[in-house]
Design an enzyme around this catalytic site. Structure first.
Site, PDB file in Angstrom:
ATOM      1  N   TYR A  40      77.934  40.319  63.756  1.00 25.66           N
ATOM      2  CA  TYR A  40      77.866  38.971  64.317  1.00 25.66           C
ATOM      3  C   TYR A  40      76.828  38.144  63.567  1.00 25.66           C
ATOM      4  O   TYR A  40      75.640  38.424  63.642  1.00 25.66           O
ATOM      5  CB  TYR A  40      77.510  39.111  65.805  1.00 25.66           C
ATOM      6  CG  TYR A  40      77.410  37.854  66.625  1.00 25.66           C
ATOM      7  CD1 TYR A  40      77.854  36.621  66.173  1.00 25.66           C
ATOM      8  CD2 TYR A  40      76.869  37.922  67.907  1.00 25.66           C
ATOM      9  CE1 TYR A  40      77.759  35.487  66.959  1.00 25.66           C
ATOM     10  CE2 TYR A  40      76.766  36.803  68.711  1.00 25.66           C
ATOM     11  CZ  TYR A  40      77.212  35.585  68.226  1.00 25.66           C
ATOM     12  OH  TYR A  40      77.103  34.467  69.022  1.00 25.66           O
TER      13      TYR A  40
ATOM     14  N   ILE B  39      86.441  34.761  68.671  1.00 25.79           N
ATOM     15  CA  ILE B  39      85.680  35.197  69.840  1.00 25.79           C
ATOM     16  C   ILE B  39      85.186  33.912  70.473  1.00 25.79           C
ATOM     17  O   ILE B  39      84.349  33.210  69.901  1.00 25.79           O
ATOM     18  CB  ILE B  39      84.543  36.160  69.453  1.00 25.79           C
ATOM     19  CG1 ILE B  39      85.161  37.455  68.878  1.00 25.79           C
ATOM     20  CG2 ILE B  39      83.658  36.471  70.659  1.00 25.79           C
ATOM     21  CD1 ILE B  39      84.148  38.465  68.382  1.00 25.79           C
TER      22      ILE B  39
ATOM     23  N   TYR C  81      64.379  36.816  65.584  1.00 24.94           N
ATOM     24  CA  TYR C  81      62.921  36.711  65.568  1.00 24.94           C
ATOM     25  C   TYR C  81      62.282  37.462  64.398  1.00 24.94           C
ATOM     26  O   TYR C  81      61.671  36.848  63.540  1.00 24.94           O
ATOM     27  CB  TYR C  81      62.263  37.149  66.889  1.00 24.94           C
ATOM     28  CG  TYR C  81      60.772  36.877  66.871  1.00 24.94           C
ATOM     29  CD1 TYR C  81      60.304  35.574  66.967  1.00 24.94           C
ATOM     30  CD2 TYR C  81      59.852  37.894  66.694  1.00 24.94           C
ATOM     31  CE1 TYR C  81      58.950  35.300  66.897  1.00 24.94           C
ATOM     32  CE2 TYR C  81      58.489  37.636  66.615  1.00 24.94           C
ATOM     33  CZ  TYR C  81      58.040  36.327  66.716  1.00 24.94           C
ATOM     34  OH  TYR C  81      56.695  36.069  66.632  1.00 24.94           O
TER      35      TYR C  81
ATOM     36  N   THR D 248      77.227  34.602  75.235  1.00 26.56           N
ATOM     37  CA  THR D 248      77.734  33.877  76.399  1.00 26.56           C
ATOM     38  C   THR D 248      77.521  34.677  77.677  1.00 26.56           C
ATOM     39  O   THR D 248      77.375  34.094  78.755  1.00 26.56           O
ATOM     40  CB  THR D 248      79.226  33.542  76.205  1.00 26.56           C
ATOM     41  OG1 THR D 248      79.418  32.976  74.911  1.00 26.56           O
ATOM     42  CG2 THR D 248      79.721  32.569  77.251  1.00 26.56           C
TER      43      THR D 248
ATOM     44  N   LYS E 266      82.171  38.496  63.102  1.00 28.39           N
ATOM     45  CA  LYS E 266      82.235  37.268  63.891  1.00 28.39           C
ATOM     46  C   LYS E 266      81.371  36.263  63.148  1.00 28.39           C
ATOM     47  O   LYS E 266      80.156  36.368  63.129  1.00 28.39           O
ATOM     48  CB  LYS E 266      81.717  37.466  65.317  1.00 28.39           C
ATOM     49  CG  LYS E 266      81.718  36.165  66.129  1.00 28.39           C
ATOM     50  CD  LYS E 266      81.090  36.326  67.501  1.00 28.39           C
ATOM     51  CE  LYS E 266      81.059  34.975  68.214  1.00 28.39           C
ATOM     52  NZ  LYS E 266      80.379  35.058  69.536  1.00 28.39           N
TER      53      LYS E 266
ATOM     54  N   ARG F 133      70.890  30.838  65.812  1.00 27.81           N
ATOM     55  CA  ARG F 133      70.168  31.492  66.901  1.00 27.81           C
ATOM     56  C   ARG F 133      69.168  32.536  66.398  1.00 27.81           C
ATOM     57  O   ARG F 133      68.149  32.754  67.034  1.00 27.81           O
ATOM     58  CB  ARG F 133      71.146  32.185  67.862  1.00 27.81           C
ATOM     59  CG  ARG F 133      71.830  31.244  68.831  1.00 27.81           C
ATOM     60  CD  ARG F 133      72.659  32.052  69.822  1.00 27.81           C
ATOM     61  NE  ARG F 133      73.362  31.197  70.757  1.00 27.81           N
ATOM     62  CZ  ARG F 133      72.921  30.891  71.983  1.00 27.81           C
ATOM     63  NH1 ARG F 133      71.768  31.367  72.408  1.00 27.81           N
ATOM     64  NH2 ARG F 133      73.631  30.116  72.778  1.00 27.81           N
TER      65      ARG F 133
END
Length: 296
Positions: free
Chosen positions: A137, A207, A111, A49, A165, A142
């Protein structure tokens, strides 16, 4: 021996305000102060974010250093230091430790991805280099890589890997993690629409993106749950769902930056490859925000 819990409740994944000249530190400072005044339990700086992936190395370090000074120990400062370049993640983690950040949020390697064995080696290497606890995380939407529950069990053996997370959105997977880990790692929701379900399994909090614009209310949802008033927490989760959905109708942080701009808290500048929110989406989000009294 594990570090103690980094935070319980809500840590805002705070945006990085920007203007045509770069990072808008005046707006950033005001946002930090407002978040803490509203009762937030922690701040995650330069994460997803916070557009950490579009900050230059110099900006990334400056943003972290500014946040540490502005927060001034009032709540934990959690630094986004993950990268698909392990050496760079180690370097950034060591820098964040040196300036006084309280914990690190380290994302899976996007990636180039990794095998589960590669993930264990990468996270252990970063944790070895850190003097502060690590939140792992997991956000496969993503990064293209998912951390399996059994891999978390392996990661839990490291004394400085303290928490997860979990932003996979897969509640069944999360239940399996709670079962296998048996408290050896704290688990935070990485999805605002799954806060109460995560807490119900023993999660420590969230979070949050939502708390950028509704910090007091997001904290109140968690506080109600922790006080044993599960019914109220569940009602709040459902009540805020339309706003949560609006905040994710385009890729984060496009909507939340537009929302904060509409609230007059910052300019709505966002960096490529992200672009300004589509007009029809923004109109719908503002209408929902108006219903919550966030804008006139």
């Amino acid at each position: 021996m594990k570090e103690k819990t980094i935070f319980q409740g809500v840590a805002t994944a705070i945006v990085t305000p920007m203007n045509e000249n770069g990072v808008d530190y005046d707006a950033f400072g005001r946002l930090i102060d407002w978040q803490i005044e509203q009762g937030i339990n922690g701040l995650v700086v330069a994460g997803t974010t916070g557009e950490g992936s579009t900050l230059s190395d110099e900006e990334h370090r400056e943003v972290l250093a500014y946040a540490v000074k502005r927060i001034n120990g009032r709540v934990p400062c959690i630094a986004g230091t993950g990268s698909n370049d392990t050496a760079y993640a180690i370097e950034l983690t060591q820098y964040a430790c040196s300036i006084g950040c309280d914990a690190m949020l380290v994302v899976t390697p996007y990636y180039n991805k990794a095998t589960q064995k590669g993930l264990v080696k990468m996270f252990n290497a970063i944790a070895d280099a850190s003097t502060k606890p690590i939140i792992v995380y997991n956000i496969p939407s993503r990064t293209g890589v998912n951390i399996e529950p059994a891999t978390f069990v392996e990661l839990a053996k490291h004394p400085r890997i303290a928490a997860i997370k979990e932003a996979s959105g897969n509640l069944s997977k999360m239940v399996e993690e709670f079962a296998l880990l048996d408290g050896s790692l704290d688990i935070y929701s990485g999805n605002d629409d799954q806060i109460v379900p995560t807490l119900s399994m023993g999660g420590k909090g969230v979070i949050s993106v939502l708390s950028n614009i509704m910090p007091k209310e997001t904290v109140a949802m968690c506080d109600a749950f922790f006080a044993g008033d599960v019914a109220t927490a569940a009602k709040m989760q459902c009540k805020y769902l339309p706003l949560i959905q609006a905040l994710f109708c385009e890729v984060n942080p496009i909507p939340v930056k537009a929302a904060l701009a509409a609230m007059g808290r910052m300019e709505g500048v966002i960096r490529l490859p992200l672009t300004e929110m589509e007009e029809d989406h923004q109109e719908k989000m503002i209408s929902i925000m108006r219903g919550f009294g966030l804008v006139d």
